[in-house]
Scaffold this active site. Structure first.
Site, PDB file in Angstrom:
ATOM      1  N   TYR A 116       0.947   3.613   3.082  1.00 21.32           N
ATOM      2  CA  TYR A 116       0.489   4.601   2.107  1.00 21.32           C
ATOM      3  C   TYR A 116      -0.175   3.856   0.965  1.00 21.32           C
ATOM      4  O   TYR A 116       0.396   2.901   0.435  1.00 21.32           O
ATOM      5  CB  TYR A 116       1.682   5.416   1.586  1.00 21.32           C
ATOM      6  N   LYS A 156       3.022   0.467 -10.560  1.00 26.95           N
ATOM      7  CA  LYS A 156       4.476   0.535 -10.734  1.00 26.95           C
ATOM      8  C   LYS A 156       5.004  -0.482 -11.741  1.00 26.95           C
ATOM      9  O   LYS A 156       4.857  -0.296 -12.941  1.00 26.95           O
ATOM     10  CB  LYS A 156       5.154   0.390  -9.363  1.00 26.95           C
ATOM     11  N   ASP A 194      -2.406  -4.294  -0.770  1.00 27.73           N
ATOM     12  CA  ASP A 194      -1.910  -3.241  -1.656  1.00 27.73           C
ATOM     13  C   ASP A 194      -0.493  -3.648  -2.075  1.00 27.73           C
ATOM     14  O   ASP A 194       0.467  -3.422  -1.339  1.00 27.73           O
ATOM     15  CB  ASP A 194      -1.910  -1.899  -0.919  1.00 27.73           C
TER      16      ASP A 194
HETATM   17  P1  KE4 Z   1       0.451   5.933  -7.457  1.00 31.41           P
HETATM   18  O1  KE4 Z   1      -0.933   6.555  -7.455  1.00 31.41           O
HETATM   19  O2  KE4 Z   1       1.520   6.896  -7.018  1.00 31.41           O
HETATM   20  O3  KE4 Z   1       0.772   5.214  -8.783  1.00 31.41           O
HETATM   21  O4  KE4 Z   1       0.434   4.738  -6.401  1.00 31.41           O
HETATM   22  C1  KE4 Z   1       0.056   5.038  -5.064  1.00 31.41           C
HETATM   23  C2  KE4 Z   1       0.619   3.977  -4.135  1.00 31.41           C
HETATM   24  C3  KE4 Z   1      -0.229   2.995  -3.666  1.00 31.41           C
HETATM   25  N1  KE4 Z   1       0.223   2.017  -2.850  1.00 31.41           N
HETATM   26  C4  KE4 Z   1       1.522   1.964  -2.479  1.00 31.41           C
HETATM   27  C5  KE4 Z   1       1.987   0.855  -1.583  1.00 31.41           C
HETATM   28  C6  KE4 Z   1       2.435   2.946  -2.937  1.00 31.41           C
HETATM   29  O5  KE4 Z   1       3.737   2.889  -2.543  1.00 31.41           O
HETATM   30  C7  KE4 Z   1       1.985   3.968  -3.785  1.00 31.41           C
HETATM   31  C8  KE4 Z   1       2.896   5.068  -4.289  1.00 31.41           C
HETATM   32  N2  KE4 Z   1       4.237   5.036  -3.788  1.00 31.41           N
HETATM   33  C9  KE4 Z   1       4.937   6.311  -3.755  1.00 31.41           C
HETATM   34  C10 KE4 Z   1       6.333   6.105  -3.167  1.00 31.41           C
HETATM   35  N3  KE4 Z   1       6.333   5.502  -1.906  1.00 31.41           N
HETATM   36  C11 KE4 Z   1       5.017   6.908  -5.114  1.00 31.41           C
HETATM   37  C12 KE4 Z   1       5.981   8.072  -5.224  1.00 31.41           C
HETATM   38  C13 KE4 Z   1       5.260   9.371  -5.233  1.00 31.41           C
HETATM   39  O6  KE4 Z   1       4.274   9.547  -4.480  1.00 31.41           O
HETATM   40  O7  KE4 Z   1       5.725  10.248  -6.006  1.00 31.41           O
END
Ligand code: KE4
Length: 432
Positions: A145, A268, A240
């Site tokens: 993801y 994060k 990523d």
């Molecule tokens: P954000 O746009 O949510 O800050 O980051 C996206 C993203 C990009 N790359 C990786 C590897 C990620 O895990 C994420 C976001 N992770 C999720 C949880 N697995 C965020 C939680 C959510 O979607 O509310």
């Protein structure tokens, strides 16, 4: 555990105002058959809901809270920044300081651009890779993801997998056609697609340790092979590291595995709980970004003074000697003890860990090496485990396809309380 009365009332109201009652799908707890608890406050490794219940928190806001909640140094830095205003839409010294810190810590980054989320970081990195190479296609891996930008919602992990959404409606077929998704850890699939499409591929984007299908460590040769095969074809390799960055080591997975990508995406931890993302890497590539170059990317709140203050302080704390040894000792102990407790109670599960992130895959007794295997997990068992742990005061990710995060604020007594709860629950599940 007090009844979740106020949380339920809030959720009912939220559902009339916000799609699904939440501002991010995984928070809705749909896949574990529950409604979410609404949080009042958090401190250290504890999170407290509006009904007065307290939990040991292993979600940590999905990764940012590696120091624990309400860290006094981070709070002080944000309070100091707040004295001078919240946002200027103009350059500030802190953006230089955070950029310097990122470049100092992350081995492959020579130049960096700050944004406000991981999604902004990854979508910008892909645009940059396409511009730099003049090619349109990208390769990702099933179950990984990379945020919710159109290009990534193809066989994605995290909430897309959790909710069983086949990709996402609204993504134009032309966009999806430029995204090739193949199984993680699959050398043959990678070689086939590179031989077939190599000349059309701008970039391969990968979570160096996928954590959005649950934690699935790479085969020991996978990342070095990925690096070699992309370099041979002038394909950019994008790590990523939104989760693994500053998590597996000060320099993230690229330091941990000693494999250097061309571009790195961060999020994060980098914001210490406030909205910061970043993408960076080779100077010759990053200098293509406007206004230095022609590739446009922008953001009103990029480099926000409060967020950069939180991020700088977080990275400074993480730069202190011994920090990652403490995280490693606690995480390794947790994985070993939980694995032993599950096995001794006849529960089929395998715990996979990378540094201070881990996943307990239910319904497995051999390593989970890719998304296809992860999707065969006993998600019903995970849902039961989740609910019982919540009722026992342990707050886990409400999905089998996420990770548990250990922070520096988790003490040995907190881990012991976690083990006691888990032992009782494994006994209960083992007798069902
Ligand atoms: P954000 O746009 O949510 O800050 O980051 C996206 C993203 C990009 N790359 C990786 C590897 C990620 O895990 C994420 C976001 N992770 C999720 C949880 N697995 C965020 C939680 C959510 O979607 O509310």
């Amino acid at each position: 555990m007090e009844e979740f009365l106020l949380s339920r009332q809030y959720f009912d109201l939220a559902n009339t105002l916000i799609p699904g009652g939440v501002n991010s799908p995984v928070r809705a707890c749909k896949s574990v058959g529950m409604t979410p608890v609404f949080i009042e406050k958090a401190n250290g490794c504890y999170i407290h809901d509006v009904d007065g219940n307290s939990y040991i928190d292993y979600v940590g806001s999905w990764g940012p809270m590696i120091l624990g909640h309400n860290n006094h140094e981070v709070k002080g830095a944000v309070q100091n920044a707040l004295e001078h205003g919240t946002s200027f839409g103009a350059p500030t010294w802190r953006e230089i300081e955070l950029a310097e810190k990122i470049i100092e810590m992350v081995p492959s980054i020579e130049m960096v651009r700050l944004v406000s989320s991981g999604t902004e970081a990854t979508m910008s990195a892909i645009r940059l890779a396409r511009a730099f190479t003049g090619r349109d296609k990208i390769i990702k891996f099933d179950g990984c993801y990379h945020g919710h930008a159109d290009s990534f919602l193809v066989k994605a992990g995290s909430g897309v997998a959790t909710l069983g959404i086949p990709g996402s409606p609204g993504v134009p077929s032309g966009t999806a056609e430029n995204t090739i998704s193949i199984p993680f850890n699959d050398f043959n699939a990678l070689e086939d697609v590179l031989n077939k499409e190599g000349g059309n591929i701008a970039a391969v984007i990968v979570e160096p340790v996928p954590a959005n299908m649950g934690v699935v460590p790479p085969h020991e040769d996978f990342l070095p092979t990925l690096r070699q095969w992309t370099a041979e074809r002038d394909i950019l390799l994008i790590f990523d590291e939104v989760i693994t960055g500053f998590r597996l080591a000060p320099g993230g997975a690229q330091e941990f595995f000693d494999v250097m990508p061309d571009l790195t995406c961060l999020g994060k931890i980098i914001g210490g709980g406030l909205p910061v993302g970043a993408y960076g890497g080779r100077r010759d590539i990053m200098e293509q970004i406007a206004p230095a170059g022609q590739v446009y990317q922008a953001g009103t709140l990029s480099g926000n003074p409060l967020a950069t203050a939180a991020g700088i302080t977080t990275l400074n704390v993480l730069s202190r000697p011994g920090i990652y040894d403490v995280l490693e000792e606690k995480a390794a102990t947790m994985a070993d003890v939980l694995s032993e407790l599950a096995t001794s109670n006849g529960i089929a599960c395998i715990i996979q860990r990378a540094g201070s992130i881990m996943t307990c895959f239910f319904g497995h007794n051999k390593p989970v090496i890719n998304f296809e295997a992860a999707m065969k997990s006993d998600t019903a068992m995970y849902a039961r485990f989740y609910k019982e742990m919540l009722m026992s005061g342990i707050y886990l990710a409400p999905s089998q396809f996420e990770a548990a995060f250990i922070s520096l604020a988790h003490g040995w007594d907190d881990l012991d309380a976690t083990f006691e709860a888990a032992e009782e629950i494994f006994k209960k599940l083992g007798n069902q």
